[in-house]
Design a protein around this motif. Structure first.
Motif, short mmCIF file in Angstrom:
data_model
loop_
_atom_site.label_atom_id
_atom_site.label_comp_id
_atom_site.label_asym_id
_atom_site.label_seq_id
_atom_site.Cartn_x
_atom_site.Cartn_y
_atom_site.Cartn_z
N PHE A 1 0.79 -1.21 0.00
CA PHE A 1 0.00 0.00 0.00
C PHE A 1 0.83 1.28 0.00
N LEU A 2 2.13 1.10 0.08
CA LEU A 2 2.97 2.30 0.06
C LEU A 2 2.87 2.96 -1.32
N ARG A 3 2.91 4.27 -1.30
CA ARG A 3 2.83 4.99 -2.58
C ARG A 3 4.23 5.10 -3.15
N THR A 4 4.37 5.92 -4.18
CA THR A 4 5.68 6.08 -4.81
C THR A 4 6.68 6.66 -3.81
N GLU A 5 7.95 6.45 -4.09
CA GLU A 5 8.99 7.01 -3.21
C GLU A 5 8.82 8.51 -3.06
N ARG A 6 8.44 9.13 -4.16
CA ARG A 6 8.27 10.58 -4.14
C ARG A 6 7.20 10.98 -3.12
N THR A 7 6.09 10.25 -3.15
CA THR A 7 5.01 10.56 -2.22
C THR A 7 5.48 10.36 -0.79
N GLU A 8 6.19 9.25 -0.56
CA GLU A 8 6.64 8.99 0.81
C GLU A 8 7.61 10.08 1.26
N ARG A 9 8.50 10.48 0.36
CA ARG A 9 9.44 11.55 0.72
C ARG A 9 8.69 12.83 1.03
N ARG A 10 7.63 13.08 0.25
CA ARG A 10 6.87 14.30 0.47
C ARG A 10 6.24 14.30 1.86
N HIS A 11 5.73 13.16 2.27
CA HIS A 11 5.15 13.09 3.62
C HIS A 11 6.21 13.35 4.68
N ILE A 12 7.39 12.78 4.45
CA ILE A 12 8.48 12.99 5.41
C ILE A 12 8.85 14.47 5.45
N ASP A 13 9.03 15.06 4.28
CA ASP A 13 9.43 16.47 4.23
C ASP A 13 8.35 17.36 4.85
N GLY A 14 7.10 17.02 4.56
CA GLY A 14 6.00 17.83 5.10
C GLY A 14 6.06 17.86 6.61
N PHE A 15 6.43 16.75 7.20
CA PHE A 15 6.52 16.68 8.64
C PHE A 15 7.73 17.47 9.16
N ILE A 16 8.90 17.19 8.60
CA ILE A 16 10.10 17.80 9.16
C ILE A 16 10.12 19.31 8.94
N THR A 17 9.68 19.75 7.77
CA THR A 17 9.70 21.19 7.53
C THR A 17 8.87 21.91 8.60
N ARG A 18 7.77 21.30 8.98
CA ARG A 18 6.93 21.96 9.97
C ARG A 18 7.60 22.00 11.35
N TYR A 19 8.18 20.88 11.74
CA TYR A 19 8.85 20.87 13.04
C TYR A 19 10.06 21.80 13.04
N ALA A 20 10.70 21.92 11.88
CA ALA A 20 11.87 22.79 11.81
C ALA A 20 11.48 24.23 12.10
N VAL A 21 10.28 24.62 11.69
CA VAL A 21 9.83 26.00 11.96
C VAL A 21 9.40 26.14 13.42
N ALA A 22 8.72 25.12 13.92
CA ALA A 22 8.20 25.21 15.29
C ALA A 22 9.31 25.08 16.33
N TYR A 23 10.42 24.46 15.96
CA TYR A 23 11.53 24.29 16.89
C TYR A 23 12.79 24.95 16.32
N PRO A 24 12.79 26.29 16.26
CA PRO A 24 13.91 26.97 15.59
C PRO A 24 15.23 26.82 16.35
N GLU A 25 15.17 26.45 17.61
CA GLU A 25 16.44 26.30 18.34
C GLU A 25 17.11 24.95 18.04
N THR A 26 16.42 24.12 17.27
CA THR A 26 17.02 22.85 16.85
C THR A 26 17.38 22.92 15.37
N ALA A 27 18.60 22.51 15.05
CA ALA A 27 19.03 22.49 13.65
C ALA A 27 18.61 21.17 13.02
N PHE A 28 17.78 21.25 11.99
CA PHE A 28 17.32 20.04 11.30
C PHE A 28 18.05 19.91 9.97
N ALA A 29 18.39 18.69 9.63
CA ALA A 29 18.92 18.44 8.29
C ALA A 29 18.23 17.21 7.73
N VAL A 30 17.93 17.26 6.45
CA VAL A 30 17.28 16.12 5.80
C VAL A 30 18.06 15.76 4.55
#
Ligand code: ADP
Ligand code: MG
Length: 600
Positions: A159-188
């Protein structure tokens, strides 16, 4: 079958399904753990959309050697002691389920060292069973390596979608936390390519810029902290000015007490705060964080912790709406060097024009083709409107005509009578009156032209005088990156120009008037529902482009432009609907009109 208790391996795999739905759920749980551990650096790496590898490394407190194995047992947590603690949860995790669930459906390696211990631990698990444990040297912090996710759950894998879709879900999550936690340096890093790195210097605007790119990141307005400083419900974050808007709600992000959540009501509070300020069917961009006493909110609603319940939902609704509205209305005139893209100007102008039209709604005059022309407010903008209405390059549209094989006329020949409400073209056919939606009709014309040119590899591309640099939010940039070959076939020459940045070198001739930034944002935004079938993907992209490129409601068209549009529409394969399936034409027969007048 008699009733019996499920063996532990079966039970844990069933339970894992609730928490670990897809690679992004793993990333979410691991990153939440890293944040709970007080990390100031979180590094996320994936391969093959996370199905082959997910690695999350942090510099947090680490796990004591004596507790590492325990951490992978279900309901093992260091974050709760008693049921009372559930009433005021201050950590992102608390259910003690994530590590157990993830380990049950993958090969997991945990390498960790607690800050107060001299040696670290390396624990290896396969399908949730411990397969080895040893001591290792490493700096304090934790690294979790998840390989072959769902290797033992083929049903889920399917049931997993394309790699692109899965990456998009991952990015969607991390980008948001990166903004909400500016004192933490995130790298993807995906497949060896770094797609995001935030500075982690505590400056939320800096995080916003790394995530959303310089255009959008700089345009957003900060909710002034003093608005709700004294209140029990504090609202902070960023909201878009009225010139920035999107086609869907996907750009509205909500955090409650440091947790990204989905909440229809609060999303609606934000949309409502923009009431009358945005064009119809457009949605704001907003990143709103609400902080309130922990016992005012119940986060234990859902295994993924993405929904919450409020003790006083109305108060939260009002607080969010007020803070948003106050920020948008009090919009500081010059906050940055950012200038709104052209098409947004058009939208503003269009709103003004539509507003001007409103009082006369009851009785609209349309019998004289020149009335429309005179109704144009200032001469300068009118000529712009005219140019936008029909592609400027006459030669380009001629090329288009040749490229499209003549199709059977599905419309009878029409005689244009004039324009109505700067929105419809009135025409007469052999069997009565035709009202044509100018935007929908033009969308149809552009759509068929561009698609047939693309299929024949003959899109007339026109180099931009100066290549345009466009920056996009990290997750969108990822999506767009994948579409570059498709775009090239459509005459849109875009080059990857470093993280989140693209260089637009050429556009198809009929699209010269669109701001490249808008075009790319639209395309990346629409990639949400992309099809894996290439032709269908192309058609989806073209539909998106045409929506932006087509003449808008509110644009006054010269009589020749009206004529040309109707002639072009007559030549299309499917003149009666726009590419999105809405009607382009409303037809009223002469008999029906006669009946209305009591002649029938
Ligand atoms: P929860 O987060 O709900 O407590 P998890 O299964 O996610 O449950 O994690 C279990 C425990 O493992 C946590 O309570 C924490 O003590 C420890 N742990 C997990 N990840 C980390 C990490 N990155 N750094 C420090 N401790 C961690
Ligand atoms: Mg957790």
């Amino acid at each position: 079958m008699p009733i019996r208790l499920l063996p532990e391996t079966v039970a844990s795999r069933i339970a894992a399904g609730e928490v670990v739905e897809r690679p992004a759920s793993v990333v979410k749980e691991l990153v939440e753990n890293s944040l709970d551990a007080g990390s100031t650096r979180v590094h996320v790496e994936t391969r093959d959309g996370g199905t082959r590898l997910i690695r999350v490394r942090d510099n947090g407190n680490g796990i004591p050697a004596a507790e590492v194995a325990l951490a992978f047992r279900r309901h093992a947590t260091s974050k709760l002691e008693s049921a009372d603690d559930l009433e005021h949860i201050a950590t992102l995790g608390f259910r003690g389920e994530a590590l157990a669930s993830i380990a049950a459906v993958s090969r997991t390696t945990c390498i960790t060292r607690h800050i107060e211990e001299a040696v670290g631990t390396r624990l290896h698990l396969k399908g949730g069973e411990i397969a080895g444990q040893s001591s290792v040297g490493r700096p304090p912090g934790t690294e979790l390596i998840i390989e072959d996710l769902f290797y033992n759950v083929p049903a889920r894998r399917k049931f997993l979608r394309t790699e692109r879709t899965e990456r998009r879900h991952i990015d969607g999550f991390i980008t948001r936390y990166a903004v909400a936690y500016p004192e933490t340096a995130f790298a993807v890093v995906h497949d060896g390519r770094e797609i995001l790195a935030t500075p982690g210097n505590g400056d939320a605007r800096a995080a916003l810029l790394s995530v959303y790119g310089t255009d959008l990141g700089a345009a957003l307005l900060e909710i002034p902290p003093e608005l709700t400083e004294e209140q029990p419900i504090r609202v902070s974050g960023f909201v878009g000015p009225t010139t920035v808007h999107r086609a869907n709600r996907g750009y509205i992000t909500l955090f409650i007490n440091g947790r990204w959540i989905e909440d229809l009501r609060l999303t609606y509070a934000i949309i409502q705060a923009y009431h009358t300020l945005l064009p119809k069917d457009r949605y704001p961009v907003a990143f709103v964080m609400v902080d309130l006493p922990a016992d005012e909110v119940d986060v234990n609603v859902h295994p993924t912790k993405s929904e919450v319940r409020f003790r006083d939902g109305d108060a939260v609704f009002r607080a969010v709406q007020r803070a948003t509205r106050a920020t948008v209305i009090g919009e500081a005139p010059v906050t940055t060097t950012w200038t709104p893209p052209r098409a947004d100007d058009d939208d503003a102008a269009r709103r003004a024009r539509l507003a001007a039209l409103q009082p006369s709604q009851g009785h609209i005059r349309f019998d004289d083709t020149h009335v429309g022309r005179e109704a144009v407010p200032p001469a300068a903008s009118a000529s712009d409107v005219g140019r936008e209405a029909v592609p400027p390059a006459a030669s380009a549209s001629d090329v288009g005509r040749e490229a499209v094989p003549p199709s059977p006329a599905h419309l009878p020949p029409l005689r244009v009578v004039g324009q109505l409400a700067a929105m419809f073209i009135i025409a007469e056919g052999p069997d009565g009156l035709y009202l044509i939606d100018q935007h929908a009709a033009h969308e149809r014309v552009l759509y068929e032209r561009l698609l047939s040119q693309a299929i024949q590899g003959q899109v007339p591309r026109q180099p931009l005088l100066e290549p345009a640099v466009v920056s996009l939010p990290a997750d969108e940039a990822g999506q767009l990156g994948e579409l570059l070959p498709t775009l090239a076939e459509l005459g849109i020459d875009v080059e990857d120009f470093g993280p989140g940045t693209f260089l637009v070198r050429a556009l198809p001739a009929p699209l010269q008037h669109i701001a490249p930034a808008d075009l790319l944002a639209d395309i990346a935004g629409a990639a949400e529902e992309t099809s894996p079938v290439r032709r269908e993907l192309e058609a989806q992209v073209v539909r998106t482009i045409c929506k932006r490129a087509a003449v808008k409601a509110g644009q006054i068209l010269a009589p020749e432009e009206q004529d040309r549009l109707i002639k072009d529409l007559e030549r299309t394969e499917n003149p009666r609907t726009c590419p999105h399936g809405r009607p382009t034409i409303v037809q009223i027969s002469t008999e029906a009109l006669a009946r209305q007048f009591g002649r029938g």
